[in-house]
Design an enzyme around this catalytic site. Structure first.
Site, PDB file in Angstrom:
ATOM      1  N   VAL A   1     -40.316 -71.650  -3.304  1.00 50.78           N
ATOM      2  CA  VAL A   1     -41.331 -72.475  -3.989  1.00 50.78           C
ATOM      3  C   VAL A   1     -40.713 -73.804  -3.846  1.00 50.78           C
ATOM      4  O   VAL A   1     -39.411 -74.285  -3.948  1.00 50.78           O
ATOM      5  CB  VAL A   1     -41.254 -72.085  -5.407  1.00 50.78           C
ATOM      6  CG1 VAL A   1     -42.239 -72.824  -6.139  1.00 50.78           C
ATOM      7  CG2 VAL A   1     -41.362 -70.614  -5.780  1.00 50.78           C
ATOM      8  N   CYS A   2     -41.642 -74.892  -3.414  1.00 51.36           N
ATOM      9  CA  CYS A   2     -41.357 -76.284  -3.568  1.00 51.36           C
ATOM     10  C   CYS A   2     -40.459 -76.665  -2.578  1.00 51.36           C
ATOM     11  O   CYS A   2     -40.593 -76.002  -1.555  1.00 51.36           O
ATOM     12  CB  CYS A   2     -40.988 -76.535  -4.975  1.00 51.36           C
ATOM     13  SG  CYS A   2     -41.050 -78.420  -5.441  1.00 51.36           S
ATOM     14  N   THR A   3     -39.430 -77.355  -2.898  1.00 52.03           N
ATOM     15  CA  THR A   3     -38.334 -77.573  -1.833  1.00 52.03           C
ATOM     16  C   THR A   3     -37.415 -76.606  -1.422  1.00 52.03           C
ATOM     17  O   THR A   3     -36.533 -76.848  -0.707  1.00 52.03           O
ATOM     18  CB  THR A   3     -37.656 -78.930  -2.354  1.00 52.03           C
ATOM     19  OG1 THR A   3     -37.096 -78.678  -3.505  1.00 52.03           O
ATOM     20  CG2 THR A   3     -38.478 -80.277  -2.369  1.00 52.03           C
TER      21      THR A   3
END
Length: 205
Positions: free
Chosen positions: A112-114
């Protein structure tokens, strides 16, 4: 997939929603009939003296144990342009190594995300489509991933989600993929979450 074990790995500086959003989706899926057990975990030795992990906005969480051999591993993001969080985890190297080992042991791995930068440093994204938060796009491209501007990217045994709230979409897609549309719809309705748009898959291009 039956008797599925999912683990969400926490580390100091992880983004709260990156982890807790998918956790709630997966827990609700289990209650809706999915044969699924979900745990919040960490690497051994990665908690403070109280046994807690501190997230990016100050939430302190007690993991349920250490990373094992899950069927599904979700890696949250949290920080890339700052010294802590994902940046510190990548520089340390232990978590990317553990993620790579889980993958080699047959786990489906999702970020998720970075958190995609952790997968990248685990060697899982070279030449593969992936999504990440906009602050890490250039670095992910430099690491030889094919960055896709979508909320959720499904490349089979490696998945990724672009930004903080997209972790909920990712988890709902995993529920649909593994346990069916009915359970995913039930969870979406329960959480009052408008269903995400089309998921980018390897066959989408």
């Amino acid at each position: 997939m039956s008797d599925t074990t999912a683990e969400i790995v926490l580390f100091d500086g992880f983004d709260e929603l990156d982890a807790i959003g998918p956790f709630e989706v997966l827990e609700n899926a289990a209650e809706a009939g999915g044969d699924l057990e979900t745990r919040l975990v960490t690497l051994e030795g990665d908690t403070d003296e109280d046994g807690l992990v501190t997230a990016s906005h100050g939430l302190r969480v007690e993991p349920e144990g250490t990373l094992g051999r899950p069927d599904l591993l979700i890696v949250p993001g949290g920080g890339w342009t700052t010294p802590g969080g994902v940046r510190a985890v990548v520089e340390d190297g232990a978590l990317p190594d553990a993620v790579g080992e889980c993958y080699e042991n047959g786990a489906t791995v999702a970020s998720v995300c970075t958190g995609a930068m952790i997968l990248s440093h685990a060697g899982l994204l070279e030449g593969r489509p992936a999504a990440t938060h906009h602050v890490a796009v250039d670095d992910l491209e430099a690491a030889a991933a094919t960055v896709v501007d979508e909320r959720v990217v499904d490349d089979g045994d490696v998945l990724s989600a672009g930004g903080v709230t997209s972790g909920i979409d990712l988890a709902l897609w995993l529920v649909e993929r593994e346990f069916g549309e009915e359970i995913a719809s039930d969870v979406s309705e329960l959480m009052v979450h408008e269903r995400r748009g089309a998921v980018f898959t390897s066959s989408s291009d």
